[in-house]
Scaffold this motif. Structure first.
Motif, mmCIF file in Angstrom:
data_model
loop_
_atom_site.group_PDB
_atom_site.id
_atom_site.type_symbol
_atom_site.label_atom_id
_atom_site.label_comp_id
_atom_site.label_asym_id
_atom_site.label_seq_id
_atom_site.Cartn_x
_atom_site.Cartn_y
_atom_site.Cartn_z
ATOM 1 N N SER A 47 -0.959 -11.488 3.968
ATOM 2 C CA SER A 47 -0.976 -10.236 3.231
ATOM 3 C C SER A 47 -0.457 -10.398 1.808
ATOM 4 O O SER A 47 -0.880 -9.678 0.897
ATOM 5 C CB SER A 47 -0.150 -9.175 3.965
ATOM 6 O OG SER A 47 1.190 -9.612 4.115
ATOM 7 N N VAL B 80 -4.971 -17.171 4.797
ATOM 8 C CA VAL B 80 -4.831 -15.923 4.058
ATOM 9 C C VAL B 80 -3.777 -15.050 4.726
ATOM 10 O O VAL B 80 -3.877 -14.744 5.913
ATOM 11 C CB VAL B 80 -6.167 -15.165 3.996
ATOM 12 C CG1 VAL B 80 -6.009 -13.854 3.225
ATOM 13 C CG2 VAL B 80 -7.241 -16.034 3.350
ATOM 14 N N ALA C 285 -7.804 -15.702 8.609
ATOM 15 C CA ALA C 285 -7.306 -14.419 8.121
ATOM 16 C C ALA C 285 -6.935 -13.531 9.299
ATOM 17 O O ALA C 285 -7.500 -13.660 10.388
ATOM 18 C CB ALA C 285 -8.367 -13.722 7.261
ATOM 19 N N SER D 74 -10.555 -5.159 9.892
ATOM 20 C CA SER D 74 -9.115 -4.988 9.910
ATOM 21 C C SER D 74 -8.669 -4.214 11.137
ATOM 22 O O SER D 74 -9.310 -3.258 11.555
ATOM 23 C CB SER D 74 -8.651 -4.255 8.647
ATOM 24 O OG SER D 74 -7.275 -3.945 8.730
ATOM 25 N N HIS E 106 -8.627 -9.356 0.393
ATOM 26 C CA HIS E 106 -9.105 -10.245 1.456
ATOM 27 C C HIS E 106 -10.632 -10.258 1.494
ATOM 28 O O HIS E 106 -11.268 -11.319 1.540
ATOM 29 C CB HIS E 106 -8.555 -9.791 2.810
ATOM 30 C CG HIS E 106 -7.120 -10.147 3.024
ATOM 31 N ND1 HIS E 106 -6.533 -10.190 4.262
ATOM 32 C CD2 HIS E 106 -6.138 -10.484 2.156
ATOM 33 C CE1 HIS E 106 -5.258 -10.526 4.157
ATOM 34 N NE2 HIS E 106 -5.002 -10.707 2.880
ATOM 35 N N THR E 107 -11.218 -9.066 1.510
ATOM 36 C CA THR E 107 -12.682 -8.965 1.541
ATOM 37 C C THR E 107 -13.286 -9.523 0.259
ATOM 38 O O THR E 107 -14.324 -10.207 0.292
ATOM 39 C CB THR E 107 -13.100 -7.506 1.735
ATOM 40 O OG1 THR E 107 -12.524 -7.004 2.950
ATOM 41 C CG2 THR E 107 -14.611 -7.381 1.833
ATOM 42 N N LEU F 15 -5.101 -4.306 5.957
ATOM 43 C CA LEU F 15 -5.255 -5.537 5.197
ATOM 44 C C LEU F 15 -5.597 -5.218 3.750
ATOM 45 O O LEU F 15 -6.328 -4.272 3.459
ATOM 46 C CB LEU F 15 -6.363 -6.404 5.816
ATOM 47 C CG LEU F 15 -6.112 -6.923 7.233
ATOM 48 C CD1 LEU F 15 -7.294 -7.756 7.695
ATOM 49 C CD2 LEU F 15 -4.840 -7.747 7.284
ATOM 50 N N VAL G 163 -1.908 -16.759 -0.353
ATOM 51 C CA VAL G 163 -2.656 -17.755 0.406
ATOM 52 C C VAL G 163 -1.994 -19.119 0.273
ATOM 53 O O VAL G 163 -1.275 -19.398 -0.694
ATOM 54 C CB VAL G 163 -4.129 -17.870 -0.074
ATOM 55 C CG1 VAL G 163 -4.854 -16.548 0.035
ATOM 56 C CG2 VAL G 163 -4.193 -18.403 -1.498
#
Length: 402
Positions: free
Chosen positions: A93, A91, A155, A168, A176-177, A172, A96
């Motif tokens: 920014s 992952v 990540a 983070s 992502h979460t 981020l 992916v």
């Protein structure tokens, strides 16, 4: 009086099964005779375990070998790599990269997916996470994998050892979460979250420049800087998962808490991609305006092509090595790893030339002799580490390993 304990028959069988399965994984198809020679087990014990493992679907006969014996050909037994499948996700920014692999760690399919910044719209972040999960599942189906046993995710940020949650250290993206939550919702799939640099360190330890070493530090040189610490053969995380966050290491001139997303302080301000691009321009080398990891990588490669008397490559690499050695020396005098591996886009681009210059400069800063090596796990080090991590988890489950 101490009572001696011996393994129960079931425990002994489990140990023998794990031993045989790992040999088949590491060395490929083997005959029963080869398994006996490698394990030291008796003929009946090997025959029993092969029969048992075939019934569980973990081992199958894949051919015969008869070129070195008289009489009937010997059956070749192999691990059934399709017995389970796994996923690995790197992952970043802006998107992916992912792969789907079998039980033996062989890549069956891969995909890349860019993710435009969704802004503050929560629904857009959830939608981005959903697209990534669908891409992973579609890649698995095309590879013939109906179900993913385990998915390992690398990540940026801190992974709390107690909770396994991502924290983070900068800014981020919210997706992502959301991605981690969406993966956790996959039925029957275990999800492992790990810091990306730690995964790259695991790849260097198992298949890269640190093979055979139980103590080393991977220094990641890319958009930002970080480190993976392996001591006594174990990846070290710290109380809050912050081991190796050397981007925050204060350097001369730092007056406040450094930032992992800017070049205003800390080791990041010396060796992050923006700092490397600025250093290249100062030495008359081409450096793109983006000041990102690819631009810094290109600047280092340009320096390698500009070595020689009167050329800017050598002075630039010396200056960069001096900067890197500042952070590396701090790590070495505290941990004494004996070996430092330079990874990431910048470390990979610099190769043996940059590593040698860092080692020479380091010798003048630290009393502890430290070897500096270029990384060998390549540009996919994070994914390679994720595949290894997921594979270990699958085998612990299927092989019954401790």
């Amino acid at each position: 009086m101490t009572t001696a304990r011996t393994a129960t028959p079931s425990t002994a069988r489990a140990i023998n099964d794990r031993l045989a399965l790992n040999l088949l994984l590491d060395q490929g198809p083997l005959t029963a005779t080869e398994l006996r020679d490698l394990t030291g087990l008796s003929r009946p014990t090997v025959a029993d375990l092969l029969d048992r493992l075939q019934r569980t679907g973990l081992v199958a006969v894949v051919g015969e070998r008869g070129e070195q014996r008289r009489g009937p050909n010997a059956r070749l037994y192999a691990l059934v790599a399709s017995r389970a499948h796994l996923g690995a996700v790197d992952v970043r920014s802006g998107g992916v990269t992912l792969v789907v692999a079998d039980l033996a760690g062989q890549t069956l399919g891969s995909a890349e997916l860019a993710v435009a910044e969704p802004g503050t719209d929560a629904a857009a972040h959830r939608a981005a996470a959903g697209r990534i999960v669908r891409t992973l599942l579609d890649t698995a189906r095309r590879a013939g994998a109906g179900h993913l046993h385990t998915v390992a995710v690398g990540a940026p940020g801190l992974v709390d050892p107690a909770t396994g949650r991502l924290q983070s250290t900068g800014e981020l993206p919210t997706w992502h979460t959301e991605l981690l939550a969406a993966l956790d919702d996959l039925p029957g799939t275990d999800v492992i979250l790990e810091n990306e640099v730690n995964l790259a360190g695991r790849a260097e330890y198992r298949i890269g420049a640190a093979r055979g070493r139980d103590d080393f530090v991977l220094v990641w040189l890319g958009h930002s800087v970080g480190a993976a610490v392996v001591l006594d053969g174990k990846l070290r995380r710290g109380a809050r998962g912050g081991t190796g966050e050397i981007c925050f290491l204060p350097v001369p001139g730092t007056v406040a808490m450094p930032s992992g997303t800017s070049c205003e302080g800390g080791f990041h301000s010396l060796a992050g991609s923006a700092a490397v691009c600025a250093l290249a321009r100062d030495h008359g080398l081409p450096a793109g305006p983006a000041d990102d990891a690819p631009a810094a990588e290109a600047a280092v490669r340009a320096a390698l092509e500009a070595l020689g008397d009167g050329q800017p490559g050598g002075p630039f690499l010396d200056a960069l090595a001096e900067r890197i050695a500042v952070g590396v020396s701090a790590v070495c005098v505290v941990l004494d790893p004996g070996c430092v591996v330079l990874g990431g886009e910048i470390g990979r681009a610099g190769g043996a030339e940059l590593a040698a210059r860092v080692e020479r400069r380091l010798a003048g800063l630290s009393p502890l002799r430290t070897e500096v090596r270029p990384g060998e796990a390549g540009g996919g080090a994070v994914l390679s580490g994720a595949v290894l991590t997921a594979g270990d988890a699958v085998r612990r489950d299927l092989f019954g390993e401790p």
